[in-house]
Each structure stands twice: as structure tokens, then as C-alpha cells.
Design a protein around this motif. Structure first.
Motif, PDB file in Angstrom:
ATOM      1  N   LEU A 377     -35.213 -31.434 -19.805  1.00 44.70           N
ATOM      2  CA  LEU A 377     -34.154 -32.368 -20.193  1.00 44.70           C
ATOM      3  C   LEU A 377     -33.279 -31.725 -21.247  1.00 44.70           C
ATOM      4  O   LEU A 377     -33.765 -31.168 -22.231  1.00 44.70           O
ATOM      5  N   LEU A 378     -31.984 -31.811 -21.015  1.00 42.86           N
ATOM      6  CA  LEU A 378     -31.013 -31.222 -21.916  1.00 42.86           C
ATOM      7  C   LEU A 378     -30.445 -32.308 -22.830  1.00 42.86           C
ATOM      8  O   LEU A 378     -29.958 -33.324 -22.354  1.00 42.86           O
ATOM      9  N   LEU A 379     -30.541 -32.075 -24.133  1.00 39.71           N
ATOM     10  CA  LEU A 379     -29.920 -33.002 -25.086  1.00 39.71           C
ATOM     11  C   LEU A 379     -28.783 -32.253 -25.749  1.00 39.71           C
ATOM     12  O   LEU A 379     -28.997 -31.435 -26.643  1.00 39.71           O
ATOM     13  N   ASP A 380     -27.582 -32.518 -25.284  1.00 38.22           N
ATOM     14  CA  ASP A 380     -26.436 -31.759 -25.780  1.00 38.22           C
ATOM     15  C   ASP A 380     -25.720 -32.516 -26.891  1.00 38.22           C
ATOM     16  O   ASP A 380     -26.063 -33.655 -27.194  1.00 38.22           O
TER      17      ASP A 380
ATOM     18  N   THR B  76     -37.468 -41.203 -21.682  1.00 36.43           N
ATOM     19  CA  THR B  76     -37.471 -42.560 -21.131  1.00 36.43           C
ATOM     20  C   THR B  76     -36.058 -43.042 -20.808  1.00 36.43           C
ATOM     21  O   THR B  76     -35.834 -43.684 -19.795  1.00 36.43           O
ATOM     22  N   PHE B  77     -35.106 -42.726 -21.699  1.00 35.83           N
ATOM     23  CA  PHE B  77     -33.793 -43.373 -21.581  1.00 35.83           C
ATOM     24  C   PHE B  77     -32.641 -42.486 -21.131  1.00 35.83           C
ATOM     25  O   PHE B  77     -31.568 -42.986 -20.838  1.00 35.83           O
ATOM     26  N   HIS B  78     -32.827 -41.157 -21.155  1.00 38.99           N
ATOM     27  CA  HIS B  78     -31.636 -40.316 -20.951  1.00 38.99           C
ATOM     28  C   HIS B  78     -30.969 -40.560 -19.588  1.00 38.99           C
ATOM     29  O   HIS B  78     -31.651 -40.646 -18.570  1.00 38.99           O
ATOM     30  N   SER B  93     -29.156 -47.405 -19.528  1.00 39.40           N
ATOM     31  CA  SER B  93     -29.707 -46.125 -19.982  1.00 39.40           C
ATOM     32  C   SER B  93     -28.732 -45.433 -20.924  1.00 39.40           C
ATOM     33  O   SER B  93     -29.121 -44.881 -21.951  1.00 39.40           O
ATOM     34  N   LEU B  94     -27.451 -45.499 -20.592  1.00 40.68           N
ATOM     35  CA  LEU B  94     -26.433 -44.859 -21.427  1.00 40.68           C
ATOM     36  C   LEU B  94     -26.401 -45.477 -22.821  1.00 40.68           C
ATOM     37  O   LEU B  94     -26.429 -44.777 -23.832  1.00 40.68           O
ATOM     38  N   SER B  95     -26.386 -46.799 -22.871  1.00 36.90           N
ATOM     39  CA  SER B  95     -26.272 -47.419 -24.187  1.00 36.90           C
ATOM     40  C   SER B  95     -27.584 -47.303 -24.965  1.00 36.90           C
ATOM     41  O   SER B  95     -27.580 -47.097 -26.172  1.00 36.90           O
ATOM     42  N   ASN B  96     -28.731 -47.382 -24.267  1.00 32.84           N
ATOM     43  CA  ASN B  96     -30.010 -47.174 -24.956  1.00 32.84           C
ATOM     44  C   ASN B  96     -30.087 -45.764 -25.541  1.00 32.84           C
ATOM     45  O   ASN B  96     -30.545 -45.573 -26.671  1.00 32.84           O
ATOM     46  N   ALA B  97     -29.646 -44.771 -24.757  1.00 30.49           N
ATOM     47  CA  ALA B  97     -29.710 -43.387 -25.224  1.00 30.49           C
ATOM     48  C   ALA B  97     -28.812 -43.206 -26.450  1.00 30.49           C
ATOM     49  O   ALA B  97     -29.172 -42.500 -27.396  1.00 30.49           O
ATOM     50  N   ALA B  98     -27.649 -43.859 -26.431  1.00 38.58           N
ATOM     51  CA  ALA B  98     -26.739 -43.744 -27.573  1.00 38.58           C
ATOM     52  C   ALA B  98     -27.377 -44.352 -28.819  1.00 38.58           C
ATOM     53  O   ALA B  98     -27.303 -43.781 -29.915  1.00 38.58           O
TER      54      ALA B  98
END
Lengths: 606, 238
Positions: A377-380, B76-78, B93-98
Motif C-alpha cells: 500500500l502506497l501512502l503518498d 482498512t480505509f485506504h 473510504s476517501l473521507s475516512n482515510a482523510a
């Protein structure tokens, strides 16, 4: 899920890759070449792309577009200084650069779309299936407009761009897959037109970008220009000719400069040969690696400041970096490697093909998105700070640079005049205090119900998604109602314009296909003519006179058809020629077999 | 255009919107997913970042554990892992990741973590105004004058060199002061954690709690002020 391919849309060359049995692989053409030159030429038979277009650089410079990536998401004023180096005609409409080709003008995303279509076709032919989804790479330091322009290019090419991914981080995925390392790495990506540095932490399959920096206007092109200026000066001094007045010769000089630079990565000195305009003869000179290095050292030094800033932003010192990964063709230069080694105090890792590693990484990311790979997984991060204009022309930062994406910030807005019905919001990107020193991304008008000053409360959410692209939404806190926002990009195509371009692109698809078939037929005919000619010379004496006559006649026919515009006629003549030369080929094969067997004992043959 | 100071999002925090699954309307008992239809659930605005990371409201947190949790929650969220899911799930998922990224950014930095905790415990963080420590007031005024003088001077002249040397000494002194304050903060963080761990609800404990928060607020405010000046100095004489 349908297959997703990974595309490296480069300044000089582009590649397409996909995941095959758990390993990424790039797709070569029929001749085994993996790179498609990012060149588009308008010929009498239509638009052509890649290797065949590259041949038009010197023949037809005004109608051959290269390095279009430098214009993505830019206005004319941004590139004014370097226009002198480009032989094609560049203008601006609606904040977007347009490139004139014949009767029509094309935006940089449209030109890029042609390159993307070429790659799409290549992988479709190779896999025998239709491809509609892609991951496309961009320089990490690309701003929002440049990313959006890349996404538009994908749309125009008929590709759903599932992800825009940063080139150095793509490279890190390919590197991580191959090397299975843990630790902190620096990816130094010096390509044809852009420079990026990204610092990542690799741990348990997570690729966390700690910091990134770069210069989207610094690459091999700039190194070539130094040599071009040198050669032009030489020619002026020696022959009194201003090569700048001859666009075709300018391209010859540029290509020779590029080749000389490449040769000097392996050799210590090289000979430069350039045919002069108006039959004034030939310019030759010697160039040593030392000379080249003293000329370009300043440009290479410019890559080091971003490296230091990225290290500082990551809270690291050079000794914290476990490995340095080199990406991009320009990193083949020994001087670049020396400087990188001096800065980090460590030898860089050079085991990956710097030309292919970005495309390979894009394929890995594509595989992650399609659910094929779940352990990586990439976290950019976002490369530039995002903010809005406030009173006094000052930028107020909402999301800082190097913030992990997706990232969001909320801001509450109200009115200061009774009955005010709108608030104008100006979105910016950059690191400077003042609005005028930062990049304007977009403007929009927030709709506000007419109420006494200070009563409305509109919450605006600025969300940078995993592509590094901004999305804006607004909610009226009093009513809970959300409102759609129409953002007007400062340096980008509007949605309707993109839609029109997509339509155009489909409309002309048929024409394009025909032009392409013609070009391919011609290339194949050329090859067949050459080999048959050679066979006649080598083995003509082994067949009857009539047969030779018949072959000569069909050769002439094919040669004639090749000059025409009907690909089917060319193919028909080719079949005829193949038929006529059948006996010749058989005889040649026998002859060569005989020769190879001569002098060998029977025992060796069994 | 007028900007209204927002109620900081961090003060409102976030929490899994328990109760009902947005998709199948059954009761959600799982941590992030509906047990029945296995759909991801939106993180609600009522959860604070500590809860989000499953850690108690303490100020001395193990960075390794935070990082491990961050990686776990990212998996889990990305959005990368929701590309094949429905549009609704992608949005969640987008808003959870943010939110997760903001939470991690806040918690991983001890100063930001303390400011956030203050906001949670006492109200809006925006109320913390940066102010100079009282005993440094005179000194800082003088320093501002020297800075102005230096900016106006010819840097290569004798006067420029002299001013630069003065500023450099000042910078070092302020940096020492900053480190002192950080050491004091560290002690307060430990005090806070100890008090929380004891978990007493006596009035004495309440007085102690208020003392720690008050001192922390003042120190944070002074530290930020001094830090800004140090950065300004460093940038000017660099």
C-alpha cells in the motif's frame, strides 16, 4: 474487474506495462522496443505518433510536437522563456496553451492523448483485449492543474484514469517488489523534463512517503539545450551561419546534442557531426566528458537543493537514508551519480532499468487497485501547500505540503455585508506568503442565502484525493444542505471543453486508424523492398532470368503503391512480391544451409 | 471576503456512526464494518483522534505503536482497496482515510497532540494565542529592533557583521529557552498521564487537572511564540 494497465507518460518517452503472473512487464512493439517516443507529427496522411513521428522532427519541425509534457497545465506566460527552443507554434486560449498543427490547434492534453492512444493500442494488440482503464504517472511535484491536465488526456484517449500516481513513488513500488527491502529510501528521479526527489519509509508492505520535492521544469532537455547553445555558437563563429533561423537544422542540432550527451555517459570523448544548412558543408567538433560536465554542472547542482529540503521536511539527515534509487534517463550521467553519492554519502542503487521502472511501478499500482495485490500500500503526500486568498493578497494555508493524502481541511465562510449572496473564493497552491507568488488553481463563487452580515455559515471542505487532485464541496450549516460548486480552473480545460475533445477524438478515430494502417503498411513495404533487393543481389544468379524479371516487376509495383495512400493496395503488392520471390527465398535457404554444412563431418550432423 | 474562524474540526472529533448501517440498516456492532453486509462505515464527527486510534487520552504515547495502528487503519480505509467497491463505499473510504491521516498527523507530533488534547478538554484550540513569556518581553522587543536594523543594513559591512553576531547569540539563547520549555512540557505531560491513570474524581484531583492544563496552555503558547522567532531569525541570517 477489467484489466488496468500502468502508463508512464514521459517528457521524452512513454511506456505501458501490466501485471503478468505477479510480475510487472512492459509491452514492447514488434521490433522489441519498449519506449514510445513522446512525439506527435502531423503528416499529409494525418497524425502519427512515436518512432515514425520522431523521424519528422528534422523533416517537418513546425508540425512535429515533442516534450509536450512541459506544457501540461500551463499558461503561455509560464513557458515564455523557452519557446525559442520549440519549432512548433504555441499560443494560448482560455488559460490553456494550444499547439498549432496545420489547420487545427490542440491543447497539450489532446497531444498527450494521442501518445496515450498509441500505448493503449500497443497493449491491446499485445493482449488481444480492449483496454479502458489505466494508472498514469506524473512527476511528484506536479501541481493540481498539471495532474488534472494528465487526467483529461486520459479521458480524451478513451481511458478511465483510475489513479494518477507519482513517478518516484511508482518506482519505489517496483523497487520494493523486487528488492523486498525495509527501511528509508530516497528516490532521485531525473528525467527528460522534470526532477523529483521522494523520501519513503518502507515497512511491512507500506510505502509511506515522508517528503517530496522537485522541479517540474528541470530535466535532460535542459542539459541538451546547453549543448545546443554551444554548437550553435560554434557554427556561428566558424561559418557565420545562424542555425536558429533553420528549424529543421535546429532539430538536427538538438538530436545530435542529445545523442552526444548519451554517448558521453559511456565514453570520455565523442565526435559531433552536423550537416549545415544551405549545403554549407558539415560541422564537426570533439566534445569531452569533462567539457560536458563543466557545462551542465550548474543544472545538476539545481537538483540538490530540493533533495536537502525534502530531507529536512522528513526530519532526516543524509545518513538516515538506507538506499538511493535512481530513476530517469538523466541518472545515467556519471556526474549525476557522483553528485548524488556526495550528497547522501552512499553509492546509489542502479540495478533497475531507469527507463522502465516507473511504468513497472504503475503496473503494480494498477494491480493493487484491481485487487490483485493486497500486501502493498502506497501512502503518498501532496507536494505543495494548498490555501485560499485572504484579505491583503495573502495566502492562508489549509493543507501543508507533505501532508499524507487523502487530506482534507474545512473552512467556515460568512458574509460581511447585509444581503450578500455570494463569496468569491480563490484557491492557490505554493509555499510563498503572497497570493501573487503562488500558483492560482481555481476560483469559484460560493452561493449564500441573502441574510444579515455574519449570519450565513457555509462550511467548505477542501479534499485532496489519492490522486493529489482537489475536490471542493460546500454545506450550508444552517440548513444542512450541500451545494455543488462549479470550479473554474485557472490553467485548465473546462469540463465542457474536455467533453468536446473526447467527442472529437472519437470522431477522428476512424481517420486515425486509416492513417496508422497506411504508415505501418509503408514501413513494412520498405522493409520487404530492402530485403528482397538484397536477396536479388546475393542470390539472383541462382534463379532463372524470368524469375528475376518477375521479381523486379513486382518490386516496382510495390514501390509505386508505397507512394500512394491506400494501405490495402500496398498490402496486396506485398503479397504478390512475397509470392514472386518464393523460389528465390527457397534457393537462398538451401544455399545458406549448404554453406553451413560444408566442411562438417556426417557424425557432427546427426 | 471574510473568513469566520471555524469551530475546529478536531474539537468536534470523530466517531464511528454506530447504531445503523447506512447500507443494510442493521445495527452496527463491528469496529469499522457492518457485521451483516460487511460494508465500511463512516467515521462519525463525534469521535476524537485518541478514540480513533484506540488509545487513551494520554500525552506520552509510544510512536511505534501509533505508527503500527496508523498502518493497520490505512489498510482498512485506504481508497486503493475500494476501487472495486460501490461509489458510496468509495466516498466513505476517501473521507475516512482523510480523517485518519489528520488524526495521525496530530497525534504523532507531541506538541500538536498536546494542543489537541487541550482543545478537547477545555474547548477551542484557537483560543490559544501565541504570546511571549513575560520575562522575555523586553528582550524580544529589543530583538525585533535589531532584526529590523539588520534587514536594513548592508550585510557585508562591519555593522552588518556585528548585528549578525548579536542575532546569532540571541537565536542560540532563545533555542535554549525553547528546549527548557519543552522539558517542562514533557514533565507536565507525565503529570497529566499520571493523574489520568490514577483516575481519582476528588476535588483535589480536579484542582490538579486544572493546574496542569493551565500551565500547559501557557507553555504551549510561549513555546510557539519563541519557536516562530527562532525560525524567523534562522531564515533572516541564513
Amino acid at each position: 474487474m477489467a484489466r488496468i494497465v500502468g502508463i508512464d507518460l514521459g517528457t521524452t518517452n512513454s511506456l505501458v506495462a501490466y501485471m503478468k503472473d505477479g510480475q510487472p512487464c512492459v509491452v514492447p512493439d514488434r521490433n522489441g522496443r519498449t519506449m514510445v517516443p513522446s512525439v506527435v507529427a502531423l503528416t499529409d496522411n494525418g497524425l502519427i505518433v512515436g518512432d515514425s513521428a520522431k523521424e519528422h522532427l528534422t523533416r517537418n519541425p513546425e508540425r512535429t510536437v515533442y516534450s509536450v509534457k512541459r506544457f501540461m497545465g500551463k499558461g503561455l506566460a509560464d513557458v515564455q522563456d523557452e519557446l525559442v527552443y520549440f519549432p512548433y507554434h504555441v499560443t494560448e486560449t482560455g488559460g490553456v496553451i494550444r499547439i498549432r498543427l496545420g489547420q487545427k490547434s490542440y491543447s497539450p492534453p489532446q497531444i498527450s492523448a494521442m501518445i496515450l492512444k498509441e500505448l493503449k493500442l500497443r497493449v491491446e494488440v499485445s493482449l488481444g483485449e480492449s483496454i479502458t482503464k489505466a494508472v498514469i504517472t506524473v512527476p511528484a511535484y506536479f501541481n493540481d492543474s498539471q495532474r488534472q491536465a494528465t487526467k483529461d488526456a486520459g479521458l480524451i484517449a478513451g481511458l478511465e484514469v483510475l489513479r494518477i500516481i507519482n513517478e518516484p513513488t511508482a518506482a519505489s513500488l517496483a523497487y520494493g517488489l523486487q528488492e523486498k527491502t525495509q527501511g528509508t529510501i530516497a528516490v532521485y528521479d531525473f528525467g527528460g523534463g522534470t526532477f523529483d526527489i521522494s523520501i519513503l519509509k518502507l515497512k511491512d508492505g507500506i510505502f509511506e512517503v515522508l517528503a517530496t520535492n522537485g522541479d517540474t521544469h528541470l530535466g535532460g532537455d535542459d542539459l541538451d539545450r546547453v549543448l545546443v547553445d554551444l554548437f550553435i555558437g560554434d557554427i556561428r563563429d566558424r561559418y557565420g551561419i545562424d542555425v536558429g533561423r533553420y528549424p529543421d537544422h535546429m532539430q538536427t542540432v538538438r538530436l545530435e546534442a542529445e545523442r552526444a550527451k548519451i554517448r558521453l555517459s559511456d565514453e570520455l570523448k565523442t565526435e559531433i557531426t552536423i550537416d549545415l544548412p544551405e549545403d554549407k558543408g558539415r560541422f564537426t567538433r570533439e566534445l569531452t566528458r569533462d567539457q560536458l560536465e563543466s557545462l551542465v554542472v550548474g543544472i545538476i547542482e539545481r537538483t540538490l537543493a530540493p533533495c536537502r529540503i525534502a530531507l529536512k521536511d522528513a526530519g532526516l539527515t543524509p545518513k538516515d537514508i538506507d538506499e538511493i534509487v535512481l530513476v530517469g534517463g538523466s541518472t545515467r550521467m556519471p556526474l549525476v551519480r557522483q553528485r548524488v553519492e556526495a550528497l547522501f554519502g552512499k553509492q546509489p542503487h542502479c540495478h533497475l532499468n531507469p527507463d522502465e521502472v516507473v511504468a513497472l511501478g504503475a503496473a503494480v499500482q494498477a494491480d493493487i487497485l484491481s485487487g490483485g495485490t493486497t500486501d502493498m500500500l502506497l501512502l503518498d503526500v501532496t507536494p505543495l501547500s494548498l490555501g485560499i486568498e485572504t484579505m491583503g493578497g495573502v495566502m492562508s494555508s489549509l493543507i501543508r505540503r507533505n501532508t499524507t493524502i487523502p487530506a482534507s481541511a474545512k473552512e467556515m465562510f460568512t458574509t460581511y455585508v447585509d444581503g450578500q449572496t455570494g463569496v468569491d473564493i480563490h484557491i492557490l497552491q505554493g509555499e510563498r506568503e503572497l497570493v501573487k507568488d503562488n500558483r492560482s488553481l481555481a476560483r469559484f463563487r460560493l452561493k449564500v442565502p441573502p441574510l444579515p452580515a455574519g449570519v450565513p455559515r457555509i462550511e467548505v471542505t477542501f479534499l485532496i484525493d489519492a490522486n493529489g487532485i482537489l475536490n471542493v464541496t460546500a454545506t450550508d450549516m444552517r440548513t444542512g444542505q450541500s451545494q455543488s460548486i462549479e470550479v473554474k480552473p485557472s490553467y485548465g480545460l473546462s469540463d465542457t471543453e474536455v467533453e468536446r475533445m473526447i467527442e472529437d477524438s472519437f470522431k477522428f478515430a476512424a481517420e486515425d486508424v486509416n492513417a496508422r494502417k497506411l504508415i505501418e503498411a509503408r514501413l513494412d513495404a520498405e522493409a520487404l523492398l530492402k530485403t528482397t533487393d538484397k536477396s536479388l543481389v546475393d542470390a539472383g544468379h541462382l534463379i532463372s532470368q524470368e524469375e528475376v524479371q518477375s521479381i523486379r516487376a513486382t518490386l516496382a509495383q510495390l514501390s509505386n503503391a508505397k507512394g500512394g495512400t491506400d494501405p490495402r493496395a500496398i498490402r496486396a503488392c506485398m503479397t504478390e512480391l512475397e509470392q514472386a520471390a518464393k523460389q528465390l527465398n527457397v534457393v537462398m535457404l538451401d544455399d545458406s544451409l549448404k554453406k553451413s554444412l560444408q566442411g562438417k563431418k556426417v557424425s557432427e550432423l546427426s | 471576503m471574510e473568513q469566520h474562524t471555524p469551530q475546529p474540526e478536531r474539537a468536534r472529533g470523530l466517531q464511528m456512526a454506530r447504531s445503523m448501517c447506512w447500507h443494510c440498516q442493521s445495527e452496527v456492532t463491528g469496529e469499522y464494518f457492518c457485521d451483516r453486509c460487511v460494508k465500511v462505515q463512516p467515521v462519525s464527527k463525534e469521535t476524537d483522534y485518541f478514540t480513533c486510534f484506540g488509545v487513551p487520552r494520554r500525552l506520552l504515547l509510544d510512536p511505534q505503536k501509533l505508527e503500527a495502528k496508523f498502518y493497520e487503519l490505512s489498510r482498512t480505509f485506504h481508497p486503493d482497496f475500494y476501487q472495486t467497491k460501490s461509489a458510496d463505499e468509495q466516498t466513505i473510504s476517501l473521507s475516512n482515510a482523510a480523517v485518519l491521516n489528520t488524526a495521525y498527523r496530530t497525534l504523532r507530533n507531541p506538541i500538536q497532540r498536546a494542543e489537541y488534547l487541550l482543545a478537547l478538554e477545555t474547548g477551542s484550540v484557537k483560543d490559544i494565542r501565541t504570546s511571549p513569556p513575560a520575562d522575555l518581553f523586553e528582550e524580544i522587543l529589543e530583538l525585533q529592533d535589531t532584526l529590523e536594523e539588520y534587514r536594513a543594513s548592508d550585510r557585508d559591512s562591519d555593522q552588518g557583521h556585528r548585528l549578525r553576531a548579536t542575532l546569532q547569540t540571541e537565536q542560540e539563547a532563545l533555542e535554549r529557552r525553547k528546549h527548557e520549555m519543552e522539558a517542562q512540557l514533557q514533565q507536565l505531560f507525565a503529570d497529566w498521564d499520571q493523574l489520568q491513570d490514577a483516575g481519582e474524581a476528588t476535588s483535589l484531583a480536579r484542582v490538579e487537572r486544572d493546574r496542569i492544563l493551565k500551565q500547559m496552555r501557557d507553555l504551549l503558547s510561549h513555546r510557539t511564540y519563541v519557536n516562530n522567532i527562532v525560525n524567523d531569525l534562522a531564515a533572516t541570517i541564513a
